[in-house]
Design a protein around this motif. Structure first.
Motif, PDB file in Angstrom:
ATOM      1  N   ARG A 244       0.828  -1.217   0.000  1.00  0.00           N
ATOM      2  CA  ARG A 244       0.000   0.000   0.000  1.00  0.00           C
ATOM      3  C   ARG A 244       0.856   1.259   0.000  1.00  0.00           C
ATOM      4  O   ARG A 244       0.567   2.232  -0.693  1.00  0.00           O
ATOM      5  CB  ARG A 244      -0.964  -0.010   1.169  1.00  0.00           C
ATOM      6  CG  ARG A 244      -2.074  -1.034   0.983  1.00  0.00           C
ATOM      7  CD  ARG A 244      -2.991  -1.026   2.155  1.00  0.00           C
ATOM      8  NE  ARG A 244      -3.677   0.263   2.191  1.00  0.00           N
ATOM      9  CZ  ARG A 244      -4.962   0.393   2.434  1.00  0.00           C
ATOM     10  NH1 ARG A 244      -5.706  -0.661   2.624  1.00  0.00           N
ATOM     11  NH2 ARG A 244      -5.509   1.576   2.472  1.00  0.00           N
ATOM     12  N   LEU A 245       1.939   1.249   0.783  1.00  0.00           N
ATOM     13  CA  LEU A 245       2.840   2.405   0.799  1.00  0.00           C
ATOM     14  C   LEU A 245       3.488   2.583  -0.565  1.00  0.00           C
ATOM     15  O   LEU A 245       3.584   3.702  -1.071  1.00  0.00           O
ATOM     16  CB  LEU A 245       3.904   2.241   1.881  1.00  0.00           C
ATOM     17  CG  LEU A 245       4.923   3.380   1.971  1.00  0.00           C
ATOM     18  CD1 LEU A 245       4.251   4.722   2.246  1.00  0.00           C
ATOM     19  CD2 LEU A 245       5.978   3.070   3.015  1.00  0.00           C
ATOM     20  N   SER A 246       3.884   1.496  -1.180  1.00  0.00           N
ATOM     21  CA  SER A 246       4.480   1.553  -2.514  1.00  0.00           C
ATOM     22  C   SER A 246       3.501   2.134  -3.531  1.00  0.00           C
ATOM     23  O   SER A 246       3.862   2.993  -4.339  1.00  0.00           O
ATOM     24  CB  SER A 246       4.923   0.157  -2.940  1.00  0.00           C
ATOM     25  OG  SER A 246       5.378   0.156  -4.255  1.00  0.00           O
ATOM     26  N   GLN A 247       2.245   1.697  -3.489  1.00  0.00           N
ATOM     27  CA  GLN A 247       1.226   2.221  -4.412  1.00  0.00           C
ATOM     28  C   GLN A 247       0.987   3.705  -4.170  1.00  0.00           C
ATOM     29  O   GLN A 247       0.848   4.484  -5.115  1.00  0.00           O
ATOM     30  CB  GLN A 247      -0.089   1.457  -4.241  1.00  0.00           C
ATOM     31  CG  GLN A 247      -0.042   0.060  -4.767  1.00  0.00           C
ATOM     32  CD  GLN A 247      -1.352  -0.684  -4.483  1.00  0.00           C
ATOM     33  OE1 GLN A 247      -2.268  -0.133  -3.878  1.00  0.00           O
ATOM     34  NE2 GLN A 247      -1.425  -1.919  -4.919  1.00  0.00           N
ATOM     35  N   TRP A 248       0.927   4.115  -2.906  1.00  0.00           N
ATOM     36  CA  TRP A 248       0.686   5.520  -2.590  1.00  0.00           C
ATOM     37  C   TRP A 248       1.845   6.389  -3.064  1.00  0.00           C
ATOM     38  O   TRP A 248       1.633   7.453  -3.639  1.00  0.00           O
ATOM     39  CB  TRP A 248       0.461   5.698  -1.088  1.00  0.00           C
ATOM     40  CG  TRP A 248       0.264   7.134  -0.717  1.00  0.00           C
ATOM     41  CD1 TRP A 248      -0.877   7.880  -0.865  1.00  0.00           C
ATOM     42  CD2 TRP A 248       1.248   8.014  -0.170  1.00  0.00           C
ATOM     43  NE1 TRP A 248      -0.652   9.172  -0.431  1.00  0.00           N
ATOM     44  CE2 TRP A 248       0.633   9.274   0.002  1.00  0.00           C
ATOM     45  CE3 TRP A 248       2.576   7.851   0.201  1.00  0.00           C
ATOM     46  CZ2 TRP A 248       1.313  10.357   0.524  1.00  0.00           C
ATOM     47  CZ3 TRP A 248       3.253   8.941   0.718  1.00  0.00           C
ATOM     48  CH2 TRP A 248       2.621  10.181   0.881  1.00  0.00           C
ATOM     49  N   LEU A 249       3.091   5.940  -2.823  1.00  0.00           N
ATOM     50  CA  LEU A 249       4.245   6.707  -3.283  1.00  0.00           C
ATOM     51  C   LEU A 249       4.244   6.842  -4.803  1.00  0.00           C
ATOM     52  O   LEU A 249       4.505   7.922  -5.341  1.00  0.00           O
ATOM     53  CB  LEU A 249       5.549   6.056  -2.816  1.00  0.00           C
ATOM     54  CG  LEU A 249       5.884   6.231  -1.346  1.00  0.00           C
ATOM     55  CD1 LEU A 249       7.071   5.344  -0.968  1.00  0.00           C
ATOM     56  CD2 LEU A 249       6.172   7.675  -1.025  1.00  0.00           C
ATOM     57  N   SER A 250       3.956   5.760  -5.497  1.00  0.00           N
ATOM     58  CA  SER A 250       3.871   5.813  -6.958  1.00  0.00           C
ATOM     59  C   SER A 250       2.796   6.791  -7.393  1.00  0.00           C
ATOM     60  O   SER A 250       2.990   7.585  -8.313  1.00  0.00           O
ATOM     61  CB  SER A 250       3.569   4.429  -7.530  1.00  0.00           C
ATOM     62  OG  SER A 250       4.643   3.569  -7.313  1.00  0.00           O
ATOM     63  N   HIS A 251       1.655   6.752  -6.749  1.00  0.00           N
ATOM     64  CA  HIS A 251       0.559   7.664  -7.068  1.00  0.00           C
ATOM     65  C   HIS A 251       0.997   9.123  -6.871  1.00  0.00           C
ATOM     66  O   HIS A 251       0.786   9.969  -7.748  1.00  0.00           O
ATOM     67  CB  HIS A 251      -0.648   7.364  -6.191  1.00  0.00           C
ATOM     68  CG  HIS A 251      -1.681   8.434  -6.207  1.00  0.00           C
ATOM     69  ND1 HIS A 251      -2.528   8.625  -7.272  1.00  0.00           N
ATOM     70  CD2 HIS A 251      -1.982   9.399  -5.314  1.00  0.00           C
ATOM     71  CE1 HIS A 251      -3.317   9.656  -7.020  1.00  0.00           C
ATOM     72  NE2 HIS A 251      -3.002  10.142  -5.841  1.00  0.00           N
ATOM     73  N   GLU A 252       1.600   9.421  -5.724  1.00  0.00           N
ATOM     74  CA  GLU A 252       2.020  10.791  -5.437  1.00  0.00           C
ATOM     75  C   GLU A 252       3.038  11.286  -6.457  1.00  0.00           C
ATOM     76  O   GLU A 252       2.991  12.442  -6.867  1.00  0.00           O
ATOM     77  CB  GLU A 252       2.604  10.889  -4.023  1.00  0.00           C
ATOM     78  CG  GLU A 252       1.568  10.762  -2.933  1.00  0.00           C
ATOM     79  CD  GLU A 252       0.545  11.887  -2.965  1.00  0.00           C
ATOM     80  OE1 GLU A 252       0.946  13.068  -3.051  1.00  0.00           O
ATOM     81  OE2 GLU A 252      -0.656  11.598  -2.888  1.00  0.00           O
ATOM     82  N   CYS A 253       3.959  10.421  -6.871  1.00  0.00           N
ATOM     83  CA  CYS A 253       5.005  10.828  -7.807  1.00  0.00           C
ATOM     84  C   CYS A 253       4.513  10.938  -9.242  1.00  0.00           C
ATOM     85  O   CYS A 253       4.972  11.790  -9.995  1.00  0.00           O
ATOM     86  CB  CYS A 253       6.163   9.831  -7.754  1.00  0.00           C
ATOM     87  SG  CYS A 253       7.056   9.863  -6.192  1.00  0.00           S
ATOM     88  N   LEU A 254       3.585  10.085  -9.633  1.00  0.00           N
ATOM     89  CA  LEU A 254       3.208  10.007 -11.043  1.00  0.00           C
ATOM     90  C   LEU A 254       1.822  10.553 -11.375  1.00  0.00           C
ATOM     91  O   LEU A 254       1.607  10.995 -12.491  1.00  0.00           O
ATOM     92  CB  LEU A 254       3.286   8.550 -11.515  1.00  0.00           C
ATOM     93  CG  LEU A 254       4.655   7.892 -11.385  1.00  0.00           C
ATOM     94  CD1 LEU A 254       4.559   6.423 -11.731  1.00  0.00           C
ATOM     95  CD2 LEU A 254       5.660   8.588 -12.274  1.00  0.00           C
ATOM     96  N   HIS A 255       0.896  10.526 -10.426  1.00  0.00           N
ATOM     97  CA  HIS A 255      -0.496  10.818 -10.777  1.00  0.00           C
ATOM     98  C   HIS A 255      -1.132  11.965 -10.000  1.00  0.00           C
ATOM     99  O   HIS A 255      -2.042  12.601 -10.488  1.00  0.00           O
ATOM    100  CB  HIS A 255      -1.372   9.580 -10.547  1.00  0.00           C
ATOM    101  CG  HIS A 255      -0.800   8.331 -11.100  1.00  0.00           C
ATOM    102  ND1 HIS A 255      -0.781   7.167 -10.404  1.00  0.00           N
ATOM    103  CD2 HIS A 255      -0.212   8.062 -12.283  1.00  0.00           C
ATOM    104  CE1 HIS A 255      -0.204   6.217 -11.120  1.00  0.00           C
ATOM    105  NE2 HIS A 255       0.165   6.739 -12.266  1.00  0.00           N
ATOM    106  N   ALA A 256      -0.690  12.216  -8.784  1.00  0.00           N
ATOM    107  CA  ALA A 256      -1.398  13.159  -7.913  1.00  0.00           C
ATOM    108  C   ALA A 256      -1.507  14.553  -8.519  1.00  0.00           C
ATOM    109  O   ALA A 256      -2.550  15.183  -8.439  1.00  0.00           O
ATOM    110  CB  ALA A 256      -0.717  13.229  -6.552  1.00  0.00           C
ATOM    111  N   ALA A 257      -0.457  15.055  -9.128  1.00  0.00           N
ATOM    112  CA  ALA A 257      -0.494  16.404  -9.701  1.00  0.00           C
ATOM    113  C   ALA A 257      -1.543  16.518 -10.790  1.00  0.00           C
ATOM    114  O   ALA A 257      -2.228  17.530 -10.908  1.00  0.00           O
ATOM    115  CB  ALA A 257       0.881  16.785 -10.234  1.00  0.00           C
TER     116      ALA A 257
END
Length: 113
Positions: free
Chosen positions: A74-87
């Motif tokens: 879950r932490l890995s998915q969240w970090l990926s999301h923040e880096c690639l998709h959140a913006a």
């Protein structure tokens, strides 16, 4: 050889660097997110008014026996999301920022729960 010599004090914690710079020991190279309060109060100032982009990255690491844990995943998915998709979800420009259909945080609008 002086090219390998270390001049001045060395610190292994950001908190120690912040305290040293705040106490007048000299200039500190710091992530802005760690000194927002000090910048806002004038305790520290941004002397160059520019940022440095590091070619280095951040890595999520764990022993093999922990890497298959749900919390690690879950932490890995969240970090990926923040880096690639959140913006992209927030409407801010970012490199390669695109909502992804396979990202649980994009699909759920910010949280998979």
């Amino acid at each position: 050889d002086y090219d390998r010599a270390r001049f001045g004090p060395g610190f292994n914690l950001f908190s120690m660097i912040i305290q040293a710079a705040s106490s007048g020991f000299g200039v500190a190279l710091m992530p802005h997110c760690l000194i927002e309060k000090e910048l806002a109060t004038g305790q520290l100032v941004d002397v160059f008014d520019r940022t440095f982009e590091s070619p280095l990255g951040y890595y999520l690491c764990a022993p093999n026996w922990r890497s298959n844990m749900e919390s690690y995943d879950r932490l890995s998915q969240w970090l990926s999301h923040e880096c690639l998709h959140a913006a992209a979800l927030e409407g801010m420009p970012a490199q390669a920022a695109k909502p992804a259909l396979d990202c649980p945080y994009c699909v759920a609008g910010g949280s998979p729960d």
